[in-house]
Write an enzyme that holds these catalytic residues in place. Structure first.
Site, PDB file in Angstrom:
ATOM      1  N   ASP A   1     -15.948  31.226  -3.998  1.00 10.92           N
ATOM      2  CA  ASP A   1     -17.697  30.651  -4.442  1.00 10.92           C
ATOM      3  C   ASP A   1     -18.184  30.128  -5.380  1.00 10.92           C
ATOM      4  O   ASP A   1     -18.126  29.271  -6.236  1.00 10.92           O
ATOM      5  CB  ASP A   1     -18.664  31.016  -3.048  1.00 10.92           C
ATOM      6  CG  ASP A   1     -18.413  32.705  -3.068  1.00 10.92           C
ATOM      7  OD1 ASP A   1     -18.184  33.388  -4.298  1.00 10.92           O
ATOM      8  OD2 ASP A   1     -19.385  33.060  -2.060  1.00 10.92           O
TER       9      ASP A   1
ATOM     10  N   ASP B   1     -20.894  30.942   6.604  1.00 14.72           N
ATOM     11  CA  ASP B   1     -20.367  31.840   6.826  1.00 14.72           C
ATOM     12  C   ASP B   1     -20.661  32.320   8.607  1.00 14.72           C
ATOM     13  O   ASP B   1     -22.059  32.245   9.054  1.00 14.72           O
ATOM     14  CB  ASP B   1     -21.165  33.604   5.862  1.00 14.72           C
ATOM     15  CG  ASP B   1     -20.321  33.662   4.357  1.00 14.72           C
ATOM     16  OD1 ASP B   1     -19.528  32.440   4.341  1.00 14.72           O
ATOM     17  OD2 ASP B   1     -21.143  34.397   3.947  1.00 14.72           O
TER      18      ASP B   1
ATOM     19  N   ASP C   1      -9.708  31.669  11.191  1.00 18.19           N
ATOM     20  CA  ASP C   1      -8.814  32.569  10.099  1.00 18.19           C
ATOM     21  C   ASP C   1      -7.868  33.652  11.369  1.00 18.19           C
ATOM     22  O   ASP C   1      -7.031  34.061  10.492  1.00 18.19           O
ATOM     23  CB  ASP C   1      -8.966  32.898   9.280  1.00 18.19           C
ATOM     24  CG  ASP C   1      -7.917  32.541   8.404  1.00 18.19           C
ATOM     25  OD1 ASP C   1      -7.345  31.009   8.327  1.00 18.19           O
ATOM     26  OD2 ASP C   1      -8.408  32.960   6.901  1.00 18.19           O
TER      27      ASP C   1
ATOM     28  N   ASP D   1     -21.678  34.245  10.396  1.00 11.58           N
ATOM     29  CA  ASP D   1     -22.768  34.869  11.022  1.00 11.58           C
ATOM     30  C   ASP D   1     -23.989  33.761  10.569  1.00 11.58           C
ATOM     31  O   ASP D   1     -25.449  34.791  10.655  1.00 11.58           O
ATOM     32  CB  ASP D   1     -23.291  36.641   9.736  1.00 11.58           C
ATOM     33  CG  ASP D   1     -23.026  36.524   9.037  1.00 11.58           C
ATOM     34  OD1 ASP D   1     -21.751  36.057   8.384  1.00 11.58           O
ATOM     35  OD2 ASP D   1     -23.897  37.260   8.211  1.00 11.58           O
TER      36      ASP D   1
END
Length: 561
Positions: free
Chosen positions: A172, A76, A29, A78
């Site tokens: 979420d 995600d 992004d 990470d």
């Protein structure tokens, strides 16, 4: 905006998943050319968009129409999955009603609270109690929380509900609620199948928690409000109500911090009790609470250590709760910084000043209480009843606030890479000689090998010793520089720094898979019991981390690498 090395390990981990029919998409992004080049190097799809509307939810909604898979897995940036992630989760979708399968979050680095207190190997992460206890109970009531990463969803389900919810910062959570309201089942698989990077300093920790609080409470003002959205059962609504009410406990915690001040500054005794009443009623009640807390949480969290975690951010959380109730959409999405480093101690005054002020006021209150109670007139009055409880209360608050202030002192964290205590047979080729040993600790940038032979040459900056480091059972061969040699034991211990510009992509892949992707490697840890927690609290106060900083030279510093 995560750095390259974090994204590399995540993409490599996803590609290593044992499932043939899959495609990896990297959703950037921030439109960074070097990340696009990384995606091309690793062989995954690169997706970006012209704007950053709706942050993470908008990023996902933009990417979904560009994909074709029947199932969609979200990680995600990470979070690195284990190789069996899909073989353990996809089977649930044989049941047509299942719309999403959520797995627990776990972390391969200690959170900043544990690290700042020097209890990295003692404290369990704050999320442990949620994923070990609360999510399984929610699973039983049909109110599982989709937690934003490490989940699998059915494409037809997310498309039928209009994509990820963009009205809240917790896209979420409310996406899962909307799926449940449409009749889909949200399943929780209580098995650690991925690991991510916990917030690396107390400021990032605060950013993350305050975003969670704001995003969750925004649910009271959007169409996906679990209390009013059509389609949920009463039991499901009650399950989600608990999640909403949880954040209001910060206000109650502030009240309990301020209440003992009434004893001395207002000459009001909120709780009047004699010593006998304390012994016969309050003490047994408190012990029963500790016992029940320990029984319900099954060593995932102790009551005393849990109180420390809640106290650190109690004032900003209480302020955020009030602010959201008055103006729920006043602030946008703030990403948790990842991959940060620091070479010095840093005190977070922005978070500390209300606690520091309260610490001083509470100390003055305790001293004033003592002075009042020693006066003859006061001892003979009815106000004496209950002052003992005031001392205990103020003393407890003073101790906990003191520990919270120590937590706000971030210890140095100069190395962005995680080092694992991993024993593997290693072979070191230096010149025409071969040395055998076992790895002691190992990371993506270096390793420490304990040799089983003596006579290894000394390494100095002038010698520039180099060679090849092989991890035999993983078929990994890495060009290395000998950073240092320790000769203080029977056999030498050699610290190696990888020559990363000479590493092959295949060896780098195998290294990442060995460090992060082994099935079953992320195990549960138990927190100390309540008695042990009391001893830990005194240890923290008497020997804070700033006075006992670890000076171990086992790991290679960033400068050396």
């Amino acid at each position: 905006n995560e750095p390259d090395f974090i994204l590399r390990r995540t993409v490599v981990g996803c590609q290593a998943i044992e499932y043939a029919n899959k495609t990896i998409y990297l959703l950037d992004d921030t439109r960074r050319p070097h990340i696009k080049a990384l995606a091309e190097q690793l062989g995954c799809k690169y997706v970006t968009r012209p704007t950053n509307d709706h942050a993470k939810a908008g990023n996902l909604n933009h990417a979904i129409p560009l994909t074709t898979g029947e199932l969609i897995v979200v990680f995600d940036a990470d979070f690195v999955p284990t190789t069996n992630f899909l073989t353990r989760t996809v089977g649930f979708f044989q049941k047509e009603a299942v719309g999403l399968v959520q797995t627990p979050q776990t972390f391969y680095n200690p959170d900043p609270i544990a690290r700042n207190l020097g209890l990295e190997n003692t404290l369990t992460p704050e999320e442990e109690v949620f994923y070990r206890q609360i999510q399984p109970m929610r699973d039983g009531s049909g109110s599982v929380v989709c937690s934003g990463t490490s989940f699998v969803m059915r494409r037809s389900a997310i498309e039928s509900t209009g994509g990820f919810v963009t009205d809240s910062l917790s896209e979420d959570y409310f996406t899962g609620i909307r799926l449940a309201a449409e009749g889909y089942e949200i399943v929780y698989l209580d098995e650690k199948l991925s690991a991510g990077l916990a917030a690396e300093n107390i400021s990032a920790h605060a950013t993350q928690r305050l975003r969670w609080a704001r995003g969750t409470l925004q649910g009271l003002f959007i169409d996906a409000n679990p209390l009013t959205i059509p389609g949920l059962t009463l039991v499901q609504r009650l399950g989600h109500l608990e999640g909403l009410l949880h954040w209001f406990s910060s206000i109650a915690r502030v009240v309990f911090l301020l209440m003992p001040l009434a004893y001395s500054f207002l000459l009001v005794i909120p709780i009047q009790a004699t010593a006998a009443e304390l012994a016969y009623y309050s003490l047994p009640f408190y012990l029963v609470q500790l016992t029940v807390f320990a029984w319900l949480n099954r060593r995932s969290r102790s009551a005393l250590l849990s109180d420390i975690y809640s106290l650190v951010l109690v004032f900003p959380l209480a302020f955020t709760v009030i602010q959201v109730m008055l103006n729920p959409f006043s602030k946008g999405f703030k990403v948790t910084p990842k991959g940060t480093t620091s070479n010095r101690f840093t005190f977070n005054w922005q978070l500390a000043w209300p606690l520091a002020f309260l610490f001083v006021i509470t100390a003055l209150s305790l001293w004033r209480n003592l002075g009042l109670c020693l006066s003859i007139d006061y001892l003979s009055s009815e106000r004496w009843t209950g002052m003992g409880w005031g001392w205990i209360w103020s003393g407890y608050n003073l101790m906990m606030i003191g520990i919270a202030l120590l937590i706000l002192l971030d210890v140095p964290n100069p190395d962005p890479y995680e080092w694992f205590d991993l024993r593997r047979v290693a072979r070191l080729q230096v010149g025409d000689r071969t040395w055998w040993g076992t790895t002691d600790i190992i990371s993506e940038v270096g390793a420490c090998v304990e040799l089983t032979q003596s006579g290894f040459p000394e390494a100095t900056p002038e010698s520039s010793l180099s060679g090849t480091f092989e991890i035999v059972d993983a078929n990994i061969s890495i060009p290395v520089r000998i950073a240092s040699v320790r000769q203080d034991a029977k056999f030498p211990s050699v610290q190696l720094a990888y020559r990363e510009d000479e590493m092959t992509l295949s060896d780098r892949r195998r290294l990442i898979e060995m460090l992060f992707c082994r099935p079953g490697q992320w195990q549960r840890r138990n927190t100390p019991g309540e008695l042990q927690s009391i001893l830990l609290l005194f240890k923290i106060l008497l020997r804070p981390r700033v006075l006992t900083r670890d000076t171990s030279t086992r790991a290679i510093s960033v400068a050396q690498v």
